[in-house]
Design a protein around this motif. Sequence first.
Motif, PDB file in Angstrom:
ATOM      1  N   ASN A 105       0.943  -1.271   0.102  1.00  0.00           N
ATOM      2  CA  ASN A 105      -0.418   0.159   0.081  1.00  0.00           C
ATOM      3  C   ASN A 105       0.809   1.230  -0.018  1.00  0.00           C
ATOM      4  OD1 ASN A 105      -2.594  -1.402   0.456  1.00  0.00           O
ATOM      5  ND2 ASN A 105      -1.972  -1.596   2.301  1.00  0.00           N
ATOM      6  N   PRO A 106       1.299   1.742  -1.601  1.00  0.00           N
ATOM      7  CA  PRO A 106       2.255   2.986  -1.535  1.00  0.00           C
ATOM      8  C   PRO A 106       1.940   4.198  -0.344  1.00  0.00           C
ATOM      9  CG  PRO A 106       1.348   2.645  -3.257  1.00  0.00           C
ATOM     10  CD  PRO A 106       1.137   1.180  -2.524  1.00  0.00           C
ATOM     11  N   LYS A 107       2.532   4.632  -0.158  1.00  0.00           N
ATOM     12  CA  LYS A 107       2.523   6.210   0.914  1.00  0.00           C
ATOM     13  C   LYS A 107       2.514   6.762   0.162  1.00  0.00           C
ATOM     14  CE  LYS A 107       1.343   4.039   5.385  1.00  0.00           C
ATOM     15  NZ  LYS A 107       2.239   4.085   6.788  1.00  0.00           N
ATOM     16  N   TYR A 108       3.434   7.049  -1.004  1.00  0.00           N
ATOM     17  CA  TYR A 108       3.774   8.526  -1.832  1.00  0.00           C
ATOM     18  C   TYR A 108       3.707   8.252  -2.986  1.00  0.00           C
ATOM     19  CZ  TYR A 108       7.673  11.486  -1.986  1.00  0.00           C
ATOM     20  OH  TYR A 108       8.311  12.590  -3.023  1.00  0.00           O
ATOM     21  N   ASN A 109       3.820   8.788  -4.397  1.00  0.00           N
ATOM     22  CA  ASN A 109       3.877   9.309  -5.282  1.00  0.00           C
ATOM     23  C   ASN A 109       4.306  10.199  -5.535  1.00  0.00           C
ATOM     24  OD1 ASN A 109       3.368   8.130  -7.655  1.00  0.00           O
ATOM     25  ND2 ASN A 109       1.452   9.737  -7.687  1.00  0.00           N
ATOM     26  N   PHE A 110       5.660  10.259  -5.651  1.00  0.00           N
ATOM     27  CA  PHE A 110       6.276  11.026  -6.192  1.00  0.00           C
ATOM     28  C   PHE A 110       5.864  12.589  -6.996  1.00  0.00           C
ATOM     29  CE2 PHE A 110       9.825  13.566  -9.481  1.00  0.00           C
ATOM     30  CZ  PHE A 110      10.231  14.012  -7.965  1.00  0.00           C
ATOM     31  N   GLU A 111       5.893  13.670  -6.505  1.00  0.00           N
ATOM     32  CA  GLU A 111       5.748  15.137  -7.742  1.00  0.00           C
ATOM     33  C   GLU A 111       6.358  15.746  -8.174  1.00  0.00           C
ATOM     34  OE1 GLU A 111       1.783  16.684  -7.462  1.00  0.00           O
ATOM     35  OE2 GLU A 111       1.245  14.951  -7.079  1.00  0.00           O
ATOM     36  N   TRP A 112       7.050  16.701  -8.538  1.00  0.00           N
ATOM     37  CA  TRP A 112       8.075  16.971  -9.076  1.00  0.00           C
ATOM     38  C   TRP A 112       7.872  18.591  -7.923  1.00  0.00           C
ATOM     39  CZ3 TRP A 112      11.898  17.834 -12.196  1.00  0.00           C
ATOM     40  CH2 TRP A 112      12.388  18.610 -11.517  1.00  0.00           C
ATOM     41  N   LYS A 113       6.502  18.828  -8.016  1.00  0.00           N
ATOM     42  CA  LYS A 113       6.440  19.719  -6.423  1.00  0.00           C
ATOM     43  C   LYS A 113       6.860  19.312  -5.261  1.00  0.00           C
ATOM     44  CE  LYS A 113       1.416  17.912  -5.242  1.00  0.00           C
ATOM     45  NZ  LYS A 113       1.555  18.171  -3.841  1.00  0.00           N
ATOM     46  N   ASP A 114       7.192  18.103  -4.835  1.00  0.00           N
ATOM     47  CA  ASP A 114       7.744  17.506  -3.525  1.00  0.00           C
ATOM     48  C   ASP A 114       9.423  17.745  -3.682  1.00  0.00           C
ATOM     49  OD1 ASP A 114       4.970  16.153  -2.959  1.00  0.00           O
ATOM     50  OD2 ASP A 114       6.019  14.451  -3.683  1.00  0.00           O
ATOM     51  N   LEU A 115       9.895  17.808  -4.389  1.00  0.00           N
ATOM     52  CA  LEU A 115      11.185  19.174  -4.054  1.00  0.00           C
ATOM     53  C   LEU A 115      11.504  19.555  -3.354  1.00  0.00           C
ATOM     54  CD1 LEU A 115      12.316  18.714  -7.866  1.00  0.00           C
ATOM     55  CD2 LEU A 115      12.593  17.080  -6.154  1.00  0.00           C
ATOM     56  N   GLY A 116      10.321  20.994  -2.901  1.00  0.00           N
ATOM     57  CA  GLY A 116      10.115  22.292  -2.674  1.00  0.00           C
ATOM     58  C   GLY A 116      10.806  23.149  -3.050  1.00  0.00           C
ATOM     59  N   ASN A 117      10.497  24.532  -2.036  1.00  0.00           N
ATOM     60  CA  ASN A 117      10.742  25.090  -2.490  1.00  0.00           C
ATOM     61  C   ASN A 117      12.414  25.737  -1.705  1.00  0.00           C
ATOM     62  OD1 ASN A 117      12.210  28.079  -2.366  1.00  0.00           O
ATOM     63  ND2 ASN A 117       9.933  29.083  -2.551  1.00  0.00           N
ATOM     64  N   ILE A 118      13.614  25.512  -2.735  1.00  0.00           N
ATOM     65  CA  ILE A 118      14.614  24.873  -2.240  1.00  0.00           C
ATOM     66  C   ILE A 118      15.453  26.409  -1.970  1.00  0.00           C
ATOM     67  CG2 ILE A 118      17.105  24.461  -2.967  1.00  0.00           C
ATOM     68  CD1 ILE A 118      15.337  21.967  -4.922  1.00  0.00           C
ATOM     69  N   GLU A 119      15.232  27.833  -2.424  1.00  0.00           N
ATOM     70  CA  GLU A 119      15.018  28.818  -2.353  1.00  0.00           C
ATOM     71  C   GLU A 119      15.262  29.430  -1.165  1.00  0.00           C
ATOM     72  OE1 GLU A 119      14.660  32.246  -5.168  1.00  0.00           O
ATOM     73  OE2 GLU A 119      15.220  30.844  -6.729  1.00  0.00           O
ATOM     74  N   LEU A 120      13.507  29.239  -0.639  1.00  0.00           N
ATOM     75  CA  LEU A 120      12.800  29.362   0.602  1.00  0.00           C
ATOM     76  C   LEU A 120      13.985  28.362   1.764  1.00  0.00           C
ATOM     77  CD1 LEU A 120      10.909  30.835   2.162  1.00  0.00           C
ATOM     78  CD2 LEU A 120       9.871  29.060   2.126  1.00  0.00           C
ATOM     79  N   GLY A 121      14.573  27.477   1.243  1.00  0.00           N
ATOM     80  CA  GLY A 121      14.709  26.591   2.571  1.00  0.00           C
ATOM     81  C   GLY A 121      16.195  26.349   2.403  1.00  0.00           C
ATOM     82  N   ARG A 122      16.709  26.975   1.455  1.00  0.00           N
ATOM     83  CA  ARG A 122      18.480  26.998   1.502  1.00  0.00           C
ATOM     84  C   ARG A 122      18.874  28.837   0.949  1.00  0.00           C
ATOM     85  NH1 ARG A 122      21.268  22.239   1.340  1.00  0.00           N
ATOM     86  NH2 ARG A 122      22.389  22.716  -0.145  1.00  0.00           N
ATOM     87  N   PRO A 123      18.291  29.703   2.436  1.00  0.00           N
ATOM     88  CA  PRO A 123      18.960  31.010   1.850  1.00  0.00           C
ATOM     89  C   PRO A 123      20.562  30.722   1.239  1.00  0.00           C
ATOM     90  CG  PRO A 123      17.972  30.706   3.534  1.00  0.00           C
ATOM     91  CD  PRO A 123      17.646  29.490   3.111  1.00  0.00           C
ATOM     92  N   ASN A 124      21.099  30.032   2.387  1.00  0.00           N
ATOM     93  CA  ASN A 124      22.160  30.207   2.231  1.00  0.00           C
ATOM     94  C   ASN A 124      23.540  29.164   1.362  1.00  0.00           C
ATOM     95  OD1 ASN A 124      23.031  32.542   3.664  1.00  0.00           O
ATOM     96  ND2 ASN A 124      21.651  31.415   5.529  1.00  0.00           N
ATOM     97  N   LEU A 125      22.963  27.961   1.928  1.00  0.00           N
ATOM     98  CA  LEU A 125      23.294  26.834   0.946  1.00  0.00           C
ATOM     99  C   LEU A 125      22.997  27.028  -1.052  1.00  0.00           C
ATOM    100  CD1 LEU A 125      23.729  24.067   3.327  1.00  0.00           C
ATOM    101  CD2 LEU A 125      25.729  25.535   2.875  1.00  0.00           C
ATOM    102  N   GLY A 126      22.318  27.670  -0.823  1.00  0.00           N
ATOM    103  CA  GLY A 126      21.424  27.631  -2.372  1.00  0.00           C
ATOM    104  C   GLY A 126      21.365  26.208  -3.042  1.00  0.00           C
ATOM    105  N   ALA A 127      20.678  26.151  -4.490  1.00  0.00           N
ATOM    106  CA  ALA A 127      20.133  25.002  -5.004  1.00  0.00           C
ATOM    107  C   ALA A 127      21.943  23.988  -5.046  1.00  0.00           C
ATOM    108  CB  ALA A 127      19.641  25.243  -5.830  1.00  0.00           C
ATOM    109  N   SER A 128      22.978  24.125  -4.951  1.00  0.00           N
ATOM    110  CA  SER A 128      23.591  22.554  -5.701  1.00  0.00           C
ATOM    111  C   SER A 128      24.341  22.442  -4.179  1.00  0.00           C
ATOM    112  CB  SER A 128      24.657  23.677  -6.260  1.00  0.00           C
ATOM    113  OG  SER A 128      24.211  24.204  -7.002  1.00  0.00           O
ATOM    114  N   THR A 129      24.588  21.373  -4.421  1.00  0.00           N
ATOM    115  CA  THR A 129      25.214  20.305  -3.723  1.00  0.00           C
ATOM    116  C   THR A 129      26.898  19.993  -3.707  1.00  0.00           C
ATOM    117  OG1 THR A 129      25.350  18.809  -1.957  1.00  0.00           O
ATOM    118  CG2 THR A 129      24.504  18.480  -3.610  1.00  0.00           C
TER     119      THR A 129
END
Lengths: 384, 174
Positions: free
Chosen positions: B4-28
């Motif tokens: 019974n899968p509870k998760y179905n990935f969608e692009w929006k699940d990547l979240g707001n990276i700019e908001l979440g990582r204001p200092n570290l940014g989008a790269s790793t």
Amino acid sequence: MQSEEERIVDVLNRILLCLIEGKREDAAELLGLAESEFSEREYCHEFLSNLREFISQYFGGAVFLNAIANGNLEVNPPDDPFRQNYVITQYKQLHSNLLHLTWQTQQIARGDLKQKVSFLGEFSIGFNKMIEALREKKLMEDKINLQNEQLLKLNAEKDKFFSIIAHDLRSPFTGFLGLTQLMAEDLKAMSLDDIQGIAVNMRDSATNIYRLLENLLEWSRMEQGLIPFHPVEIELLGLVHESTLMILEAARVKGIEIQYSIAEELQVVTDRNILKTILRNLLSNAVKFTPRGGQILITAKAAAGNSVEVCVRDSGIGMNAELAGKLFRIDASTGREGTEGESSTGLGLILCKEFVEKHGGSIRAESEEGKGSSFYFTIGNQTP
Amino acid sequence: MEINPKYNFEWKDLGNIELGRPNLGASTHVAVYRLMQYTMRDVLEKHWGPEKTNEFFIEAGYKAGEEFCKNALDGSLDFDGFTANLAEQLEHYGIGVLRVEKADLGKMSFVLTVSEDLDCSGLPYSGVAFCDYDEGFIAGIMHAYTSKDFRVKEIDCWGTGDRTCRFSVDVINS
């Protein structure tokens, strides 16, 4: 070969040299073994096995390498995906680059000038400069083509202008001059009724000339961008009524009935003079091409996109599809006489189209021969 | 086993990276990406074996490719424009340098290479092609763009001693 592989070959060579010179201990050390653990027989067996593998790889790759050397890129590398072939690895990279470069060249030949080559340093710089030059040439060609189209359009407009001046304006003048000549030569012999008849004809000719001059002037001013556009809220019914006054006499003479069906509160936002010009031309055409006893109906209703659609419908002679398709084209001749020989140049409809479209609306005609015509145009009802 | 899968990935699940990582940014660091991918492979192989693990990676890549195409690419472009757009975006996201070696639009058959590949470039020789995820990713992109199914096979890989990853991409005729 990569540096790691070169190191291994170097170690193997040195071990072999040690063995030739009888230095077993040094050979064992190069392998990281104690002398007692080192077996010359095992090592030689392994060495020969590796040498055979290398020779096999070399001959396996030779066909591939020769083909590349001869410029044959259709050749495929030896198909042995799970065995590393030291001999051809770097040539596979070269093969891949050349295949991509070939594809890019084909793309460029097809007109895809977005390609950017990144291969062989100086070559890329030169190649990309060539693409840039082609791109600039293409832009220049596009620009010249566009200018040519504009020049053709301007030329068509100029031709139309001269055609109107040369023919359409000349005809009513000729008639007018004929009437004046008749009066100048035979006035004494004419009765009062004859003189009145000639005066009526002269008035009609003068009216036609005046309207034509008015359209020509407005068209010329519009082409030069000299027509001001001052949109204001206008009560449509009032303006339609005002516009019909200009054609009332002509309609009365032909016994044409004019009716409106427009809500009193319906408003449009546009330039008063421009809307009057559009209505004047459409109504004037409706009278010209409607026979005696016919009807003209003007309707208006709110339409999509904050606009109002106005329709001028007549019960006139209509037109065939071919003529209807040319109505709004400057490069096509659509002028024809009205039901009682009224002159018409087709300029009025071109003017209407220019005015309507320049102010964000659209105009179209629906017509059937013998069953009348309907002209629809839209105009905004909100302040821009 | 009932799933019974509870998760179905969608692009929006990547979240707001700019908001979440204001200092570290989008790269790793690429090492971090590979750390996750290869430890995941390690665990999955131990539980499910190598073949099943490859299937998982291909399926995950396929889903990622579809979402990537829908959200990061312009699917309305013609093939030339789409290829250019894809190459640009793969570079922008640091996934790899895409090149087309052969393209037969009539047969819908292509040979693509991905250099500086995020998954495998620089890996030690192992005799094994590692880019199962990339195979799925490319197939997912092609499906989202053309609405057709594609067979994607990695022909060359860093893991098998080559210096660029090469993929054959062929439409599956039903």
